[in-house]
Motif scaffolding. Structure first.
Motif, PDB file in Angstrom:
ATOM      1  N   PHE A 352       0.289  -1.319   0.415  1.00  0.00           N
ATOM      2  CA  PHE A 352       0.228   0.055  -0.153  1.00  0.00           C
ATOM      3  C   PHE A 352       0.800   0.972   0.128  1.00  0.00           C
ATOM      4  O   PHE A 352       0.254   2.625  -0.720  1.00  0.00           O
ATOM      5  CB  PHE A 352      -1.047  -0.264   0.893  1.00  0.00           C
ATOM      6  CG  PHE A 352      -1.891  -0.631   1.021  1.00  0.00           C
ATOM      7  CD1 PHE A 352      -2.622  -0.719   0.046  1.00  0.00           C
ATOM      8  CD2 PHE A 352      -2.791  -2.374   1.143  1.00  0.00           C
ATOM      9  CE1 PHE A 352      -4.422  -1.631  -0.264  1.00  0.00           C
ATOM     10  CE2 PHE A 352      -3.396  -3.187   1.200  1.00  0.00           C
ATOM     11  CZ  PHE A 352      -4.461  -2.490   0.781  1.00  0.00           C
ATOM     12  N   GLU A 353       1.327   1.419   0.232  1.00  0.00           N
ATOM     13  CA  GLU A 353       3.114   2.361   0.638  1.00  0.00           C
ATOM     14  C   GLU A 353       3.540   2.901  -1.137  1.00  0.00           C
ATOM     15  O   GLU A 353       2.908   3.986  -1.693  1.00  0.00           O
ATOM     16  CB  GLU A 353       4.267   2.024   1.350  1.00  0.00           C
ATOM     17  CG  GLU A 353       4.633   3.167   1.979  1.00  0.00           C
ATOM     18  CD  GLU A 353       5.669   3.392   3.322  1.00  0.00           C
ATOM     19  OE1 GLU A 353       6.552   4.150   2.527  1.00  0.00           O
ATOM     20  OE2 GLU A 353       6.453   2.305   3.914  1.00  0.00           O
ATOM     21  N   GLN A 354       3.745   1.594  -1.663  1.00  0.00           N
ATOM     22  CA  GLN A 354       4.236   1.805  -2.364  1.00  0.00           C
ATOM     23  C   GLN A 354       2.694   2.346  -4.001  1.00  0.00           C
ATOM     24  O   GLN A 354       3.093   3.353  -4.497  1.00  0.00           O
ATOM     25  CB  GLN A 354       4.412   0.409  -3.408  1.00  0.00           C
ATOM     26  CG  GLN A 354       6.560   0.195  -3.130  1.00  0.00           C
ATOM     27  CD  GLN A 354       6.821  -1.219  -3.514  1.00  0.00           C
ATOM     28  OE1 GLN A 354       6.556  -2.074  -3.441  1.00  0.00           O
ATOM     29  NE2 GLN A 354       7.904  -0.898  -4.626  1.00  0.00           N
ATOM     30  N   LEU A 355       1.754   1.574  -3.247  1.00  0.00           N
ATOM     31  CA  LEU A 355       1.028   1.639  -4.492  1.00  0.00           C
ATOM     32  C   LEU A 355       0.124   3.138  -3.893  1.00  0.00           C
ATOM     33  O   LEU A 355       0.431   4.105  -5.177  1.00  0.00           O
ATOM     34  CB  LEU A 355      -0.280   1.313  -4.559  1.00  0.00           C
ATOM     35  CG  LEU A 355      -1.962   1.199  -4.156  1.00  0.00           C
ATOM     36  CD1 LEU A 355      -2.646   0.838  -5.658  1.00  0.00           C
ATOM     37  CD2 LEU A 355      -2.953   0.566  -3.196  1.00  0.00           C
ATOM     38  N   PHE A 356       0.419   4.369  -2.976  1.00  0.00           N
ATOM     39  CA  PHE A 356       0.142   4.896  -2.574  1.00  0.00           C
ATOM     40  C   PHE A 356       1.232   6.171  -3.546  1.00  0.00           C
ATOM     41  O   PHE A 356       0.372   7.311  -3.831  1.00  0.00           O
ATOM     42  CB  PHE A 356      -0.411   5.937  -1.361  1.00  0.00           C
ATOM     43  CG  PHE A 356      -1.588   5.080  -0.167  1.00  0.00           C
ATOM     44  CD1 PHE A 356      -2.274   4.030  -1.693  1.00  0.00           C
ATOM     45  CD2 PHE A 356      -1.567   4.394   0.486  1.00  0.00           C
ATOM     46  CE1 PHE A 356      -3.082   3.538  -0.876  1.00  0.00           C
ATOM     47  CE2 PHE A 356      -2.661   3.897   1.511  1.00  0.00           C
ATOM     48  CZ  PHE A 356      -3.098   2.957   0.686  1.00  0.00           C
ATOM     49  N   LEU A 357       2.268   5.821  -2.785  1.00  0.00           N
ATOM     50  CA  LEU A 357       3.380   7.104  -3.596  1.00  0.00           C
ATOM     51  C   LEU A 357       2.693   6.617  -5.697  1.00  0.00           C
ATOM     52  O   LEU A 357       3.286   7.544  -6.412  1.00  0.00           O
ATOM     53  CB  LEU A 357       4.054   6.391  -3.503  1.00  0.00           C
ATOM     54  CG  LEU A 357       5.494   6.415  -2.221  1.00  0.00           C
ATOM     55  CD1 LEU A 357       6.291   5.511  -1.794  1.00  0.00           C
ATOM     56  CD2 LEU A 357       5.702   7.644  -2.365  1.00  0.00           C
TER      57      LEU A 357
END
Length: 587
Positions: A352-357
Motif C-alpha cells: 500500500f505504501e508503494q501503491l499510494f506513492l
C-alpha cells in the motif's frame, strides 16, 4: 445559550476568537484543547505554551490575555482557571451539563450534532474491507477486516461523511484455471448440492495439488484460464456459479455480523480497465519496461529506491498493483471519492505504501486530484499458544463455526444469569451477546497489535467486554421497565433541576465527553478509543447508581436522575451500535 455536541470544538473556536480579540498572532496560535485530568477540570488548553515560547513571551501573561478576551458565553458556561506555566483549565458548570443532556435526547440529535461539527461533513469516502476470495470459506483471518471496517464505516457516517462500503472480493486470477480444471474432472454433484462452497474449496485444493505435481495438468489449467479470460461460455458459466454461491455464503456471515455493502466490485470488474493504467503510466513517463515487465521505480524513496512496483508481469498478466491502481481511478471518477480507506492486514503495508506513492505521482502528472488514501492495518488473531489461531489440525478456523461457538457459549452464560427466561428468548439474547463478544473483543484492542483470542475472557460479565456493556444497557432498561416508564420521555425529565451530587456530576461530565471519544476514534481510525470510553462510562454509571438512589420522592431529583439514566442508556446504545453491535433490553 446554545450548547454544542462537541464542547472541545466550542472551546477551540472560542479561544481562536479570543486570540484575535486579544491582538495575538491568530494564525500562529493553536489552542490544543483536550480532555483534562479530572483533578484539574474537564478540558485543558495547552497551546499557549508553544505560542509563547516561540515568541519569547510570558505564557501566563498570554493566557491571561486570552481568558480576558473570551466571549461572555464561555465564562457563563465554564469555570476558567489558569494553571501552572500557562495551561487554561475549563470546568463545565452544572447548569451547562444539564443543558447538554437535555439538548441531546436521541440518537438522531447526537448524529446531527456530530455531523454539524465535522470538517468532513458531506464528503464521500469509500471503505474497502472484508474482501475474501471466492470459492473459499471465510475463516478467522477474515474477521478483523470485516469487523474493523464496519465500525469505521459507521463512525464516519455518524460524523457526517457519505460512506460507500465496497467489498473488493478476489474473484479473478490464476486460481480459477486450476479450479475449473478440477470442476470438469472431479466434481461431486451430491456434495455440490449439499454444501457447494465446501465442494469448491475441495476442488481448488485438488486442482492446485495436481497442477503442482504434473506439468501437463498445469498447462491444461492455464488453458482453462485463457478460455475464461477470452469469454468462453462454459468456463464463464462455471466461474459465475462459483462466485454466486460464494457471495451467498459470505452474506450469511455478514448478516450475523450486521454488515452490509453498497457494492461488491471484485478484481474481475477491473479486468478491462487495467489497459488504461498501463497506457497512462507509460505515457506520463512513470512506468518503464524492465526485464519484460512494466514497473514503476521510486528512486527518491529510502526503502523502495531499488524495489520496483510491478504493474504488469513479464508474461503480460495484470496483478494486484494494476488492479488497485484501476480501482483508485474508478473510485475517484465514479464515486467522486475524497477519501479511500483500505482495511487490510499489516503484512500488506509495503504494497500500500508503494501503491499510494505511485498513485500520487500518477495523479500529479495527469493533473487529477488524488483522494486521501489510508491503509488501516491490523495485527493477527492469536491462539493461546501465541501463534495465529487455528484448529488442532492446523487448519484455519471457519468464521461461521467460530460465531456459532460464540453463540453457544453465550447461551450458557445467559442460562446461568436468567434461567427463568423462555428458551427462545435465551437463544435470541445469546446470539446478540455471542456475536457481540467476538466483535467487541476485536475492536477493543489497538488494531495495530496482535491479540490473544480467549473465550473465558471474551464472554464474561467482568472487565471490558461486550457482555459487561450489554448487561449495563439491560440494567438501565430494567429501571424504566419496573416503573412503567419510557427512557428519554420528555414528561419524565421536564422538572429535572441542576445536578448537584458528586456522582451525578461525575456521570454527566463523562457523558458530555462522548464527542471526544468519537472524534478520537474517527481521526485515528481506531475504534478501541470508543470502546474504552464506553467501558469507563458504564463504570461511572455503576458508581452513580450505587451512590444515588434513582427512584426517590422529590420530583426534581427523581427527574434529573432518570435523565442521567436515560442519557447513559442512549450513549451506551449509540456507541455500541457505532461499533457494529446489536443491543438488547433484557439479559
Amino acid at each position: 445559550m446554545h450548547v454544542s455536541f462537541n464542547l472541545t470544538a466550542d472551546l477551540e473556536a472560542a479561544l481562536k476568537a479570543a486570540a484575535v480579540a486579544a491582538g495575538l498572532e491568530a494564525e500562529g496560535f493553536a489552542p490544543e484543547v483536550r480532555t483534562a485530568d479530572s483533578r484539574h477540570g474537564d478540558f485543558q488548553a495547552n497551546g499557549v505554551l508553544g505560542y509563547a515560547k516561540a515568541r519569547k513571551l510570558n505564557p501566563r501573561a498570554v493566557a491571561a490575555q486570552l481568558t480576558a478576551a473570551l466571549p461572555g458565553e464561555i465564562s457563563a458556561a465554564y469555570e476558567v482557571v489558569i494553571a501552572g506555566p500557562g495551561f487554561i483549565n475549563f470546568t463545565v458548570k452544572p447548569a451547562t451539563l444539564l443543558m447538554w443532556l437535555k439538548a441531546h435526547a436521541s440518537r438522531e440529535a447526537l448524529a446531527a450534532a456530530a455531523a454539524a461539527t465535522s470538517r468532513f461533513r458531506g464528503q464521500t469516502w469509500v471503505v474497502d474491507y472484508s474482501a475474501p476470495n471466492t470459492a473459499k470459506q471465510m475463516h478467522v483471518g477474515h474477521l478483523r477486516s470485516a469487523v474493523i471496517g464496519e465500525a469505521i464505516c459507521r463512525l464516519l457516517a455518524f460524523s457526517g461523511r457519505k460512506v460507500v462500503r465496497d467489498n473488493h472480493i478476489g474473484d479473478w486470477g490464476t486460481q480459477f484455471g486450476k479450479l475449473i480444471w478440477a470442476y470438469k474432472r472431479q466434481l461431486d454433484t451430491i456434495e455440490l448440492a449439499r454444501d457447494p462452497l465446501e465442494e469448491f474449496e475441495r476442488l481448488y485444493k485438488a486442482g492446485n495439488t495436481a497442477a503442482e505435481s504434473d506439468v501437463v495438468v498445469m498447462d491444461e489449467a492455464r488453458a482453462e484460464l485463457v478460455k475464461l479470460q477470452a469469454g468462453d461460455a462454459e468456463n464463464l458459466g462455471i466461474w459465475k456459479k462459483i462466485n454466486d454461491v460464494s457471495l451467498a455464503a459470505f452474506q450469511q456471515i455478514y448478516d450475523r455480523l450486521g454488515i452490509r455493502f453498497d457494492c461488491t466490485l471484485g478484481e474481475s470488474f477491473y479486468n478491462d480497465k487495467v489497459a488504461q493504467i498501463y497506457a497512462e503510466l507509460t505515457r506520463c513517463g512513470l512506468a518503464v519496461e524492465s526485464q519484460g515487465a512494466l514497473v514503476v521505480f521510486h528512486p527518491g524513496h529510502p526503502r523502495f529506491k531499488e524495489q520496483p512496483f510491478i504493474i504488469r508481469k513479464s508474461d503480460g498478466a495484470a496483478n494486484y498493483a494494476s488492479s488497485d491502481l484501476a480501482t483508485i481511478l474508478y473510485r475517484t471518477d465514479h464515486f467522486k471519492a475524497e477519501g479511500v480507506i483500505y482495511v487490510v492486514d499489516s503484512r500488506q503495508r509495503d504494497h500500500f505504501e508503494q501503491l499510494f506513492l505511485t498513485a500520487g505521482e500518477w495523479f500529479q502528472r495527469t493533473t487529477r486530484k488524488l483522494p486521501a488514501l489510508h491503509h488501516v492495518d491490523f495485527g493477527t488473531v492469536l491462539g493461546e499458544n501465541g501463534k495465529p489461531l487455528k484448529t488442532r489440525d492446523g487448519e484455519n478456523i471457519r468464521l461461521k463455526d467460530l460465531l456459532t461457538e460464540a453463540t453457544d457459549r453465550a447461551y450458557t452464560l445467559v442460562g446461568e444469569k436468567n434461567p427463568e427466561l423462555p428458551e427462545a428468548e435465551r437463544r435470541a439474547i445469546a446470539a446478540i451477546v455471542g456475536i457481540g463478544s467476538v466483535q467487541y473483543a476485536d475492536l477493543s484492542q489497538n488494531r495495530s497489535s496482535d491479540y490473544l483470542f480467549a473465550w473465558d475472557k471474551m464472554i464474561s460479565l467482568e472487565g471490558n467486554t461486550a457482555a459487561y456493556l450489554l448487561y449495563a444497557v439491560a440494567r438501565i432498561h430494567s429501571i424504566f421497565r419496573k416503573q412503567g416508564l419510557v427512557p428519554g420521555a420528555p414528561e419524565t425529565e421536564a422538572v429535572a433541576d441542576a445536578l448537584s451530587t458528586p456522582a451525578e456530576l461525575a456521570l454527566a461530565r463523562k457523558l458530555v465527553k462522548f464527542s471526544d471519544a468519537v472524534d478520537l476514534a474517527v481521526s485515528q481510525l481506531r475504534p478501541h478509543f470508543l470502546c474504552l470510553y464506553l467501558y469507563e462510562l458504564a463504570g461511572e454509571f455503576s458508581t452513580f447508581y450505587s451512590a444515588d438512589k434513582v427512584i426517590v420522592e422529590e420530583p426534581a431529583v427523581r427527574a434529573r436522575r432518570l435523565l442521567l439514566c436515560a442519557r447513559t442508556l442512549l450513549v451506551l446504545e449509540t456507541g455500541l451500535q457505532l461499533l457494529g453491535l446489536q443491543t438488547l433490553t433484557r439479559m
